[in-house]
Design an enzyme around this catalytic site. Structure first.
Site, PDB file in Angstrom:
ATOM      1  CG  HIS A 215     -54.012 -25.851  19.471  1.00 51.47           C
ATOM      2  ND1 HIS A 215     -54.996 -25.241  18.715  1.00 51.47           N
ATOM      3  CD2 HIS A 215     -54.332 -27.169  19.521  1.00 51.47           C
ATOM      4  CE1 HIS A 215     -55.871 -26.160  18.315  1.00 51.47           C
ATOM      5  NE2 HIS A 215     -55.482 -27.334  18.799  1.00 51.47           N
ATOM      6  CB  CYS A 216     -55.626 -26.711  25.063  1.00 54.63           C
ATOM      7  SG  CYS A 216     -55.996 -28.022  26.244  1.00 54.63           S
TER       8      CYS A 216
END
Length: 341
Positions: free
Chosen positions: A180-181
């Site tokens: 997850h960025c």
């Protein structure tokens, strides 16, 4: 105003470093979480309990829930760098007759980077739902080590397909989950990995280009001023030939914002370049960040097998099919029909 600009860039840089430490939230406990936990134990003796609770709530909000804060910081950071580049570096380089195409290259890269950023943040990374679960379930085989058949997601109440993972940020299971960025406020999965890869490449190219142009400008200034052949008198009244340290101090006093930006962009180039190389390695070996981290716990073998209880579990990446096919899978994720061929 100058101090506020420098302070804004510094704050963005610190938060950038913190977020990069959390670049792979697929791991059970990130380096940042362990560091904060250790530091909190030491500081708990002097920090009030109420303040500790507020701090943990803020950290949880930043690094364990979806938030647009880092997106805003992302835009602010680019605005600060490009603002300084436009109002000073571009003007000075234009007066020194730098080639126009070279000076416009950072803007072209910025346009491409923003396009990839928007696509990456808004695209479906591969969220697994009841309607697509059956088709996604058949794409990848279970390797028997990292991914085993029959594992249920306690939140989504569905059996996890191979190479999928539940994202605690988004509250959904993601097909071919990478990480997850926080900078794009979205998961990186099978269907937006290509956009993230291009986003990372253009972002690195932007930092490299601005660093090169800025360094070339400062070098040209030094050559034109012939300062390297001069001398200076120190506080004791002694004369010395110009050295590198004196030259850096002289440039910083003359162009403080430009030198500060060059230092920041150069450091950012090293960080982004290293991560870009790591992402390329994952792409050519057909791994995700989540899989790479988990596989560090196992040895290697030509076949994925479960050894007897007195021996270690051995892991083999069964998803790699050669460099070209692996790269192609990033830009064209396989479907059920392609897997049956």
């Amino acid at each position: 105003m100058d101090f506020l600009t420098l302070f804004l860039i510094y704050v963005c840089f610190v938060l950038t470093a913190l977020a990069l430490l959390c670049i792979c939230p697929g791991r059970k406990e990130s380096f940042l979480a362990r560091s904060v936990n250790g530091a909190s134990q030491v500081l708990s003796f002097v920090i009030p309990v109420q303040l500790q609770r507020v701090t943990w709530q803020v950290l949880h909000r930043l690094f364990h829930t979806r938030s647009w804060l880092f997106v805003v910081l992302h835009v602010a950071l680019q605005a600060a760098v490009y603002g300084e580049y436009t109002w000073e570096v571009f003007v000075y380089c234009w007066e020194l007759q730098f080639h126009l195409l070279l000076l416009l290259l950072p803007y072209l890269l910025l346009a491409g980077n923003m396009g990839c950023f928007i696509l990456c943040s808004r695209a479906d990374p591969g969220i697994i739902t009841k309607s697509n679960h059956a088709s996604l379930f058949k794409i990848y085989a279970y390797d028997g080590v990292l991914f085993q058949k029959g594992i249920m997601c306690p939140t989504c109440h569905m059996e996890k397909p191979a190479r999928s993972k539940h994202c605690s940020f988004c509250g959904t299971c993601v097909h071919r989950f990478d990480h997850h960025c926080v900078w794009v406020n979205n998961c990186i999965g099978a269907f937006n990995a290509k956009y993230f890869f291009l986003y990372l490449l253009t972002l690195t190219a932007m930092a490299v280009t601005i660093a090169i142009i800025t360094a070339a400008f400062l070098t040209q200034v030094v050559l034109l001023s012939d300062v390297m052949h001069g001398s200076y008198i120190d506080d004791q009244g002694q004369e010395h030939a110009v050295e590198i340290l004196f030259l850096v101090q002289h440039l910083f006093l003359t162009f403080p914002r430009i030198v500060f930006m060059l230092g920041f962009v150069s450091l950012l180039t090293l960080v982004l370049g290293a991560y870009c190389c790591f992402s390329l390695y994952l792409a050519v070996t057909n791994q995700t960040s989540n899989e790479w981290y988990k596989s560090r716990r196992y040895g290697c073998s030509h076949q994925p097998t479960l050894q007897p209880h007195d021996r270690r579990v051995v892991y083999k990446n069964i998803y790699s099919k050669g460099i070209w096919v692996n790269l192609k899978e990033i830009f064209k994720p396989p479907t059920v029909l392609e897997r049956k061929k």
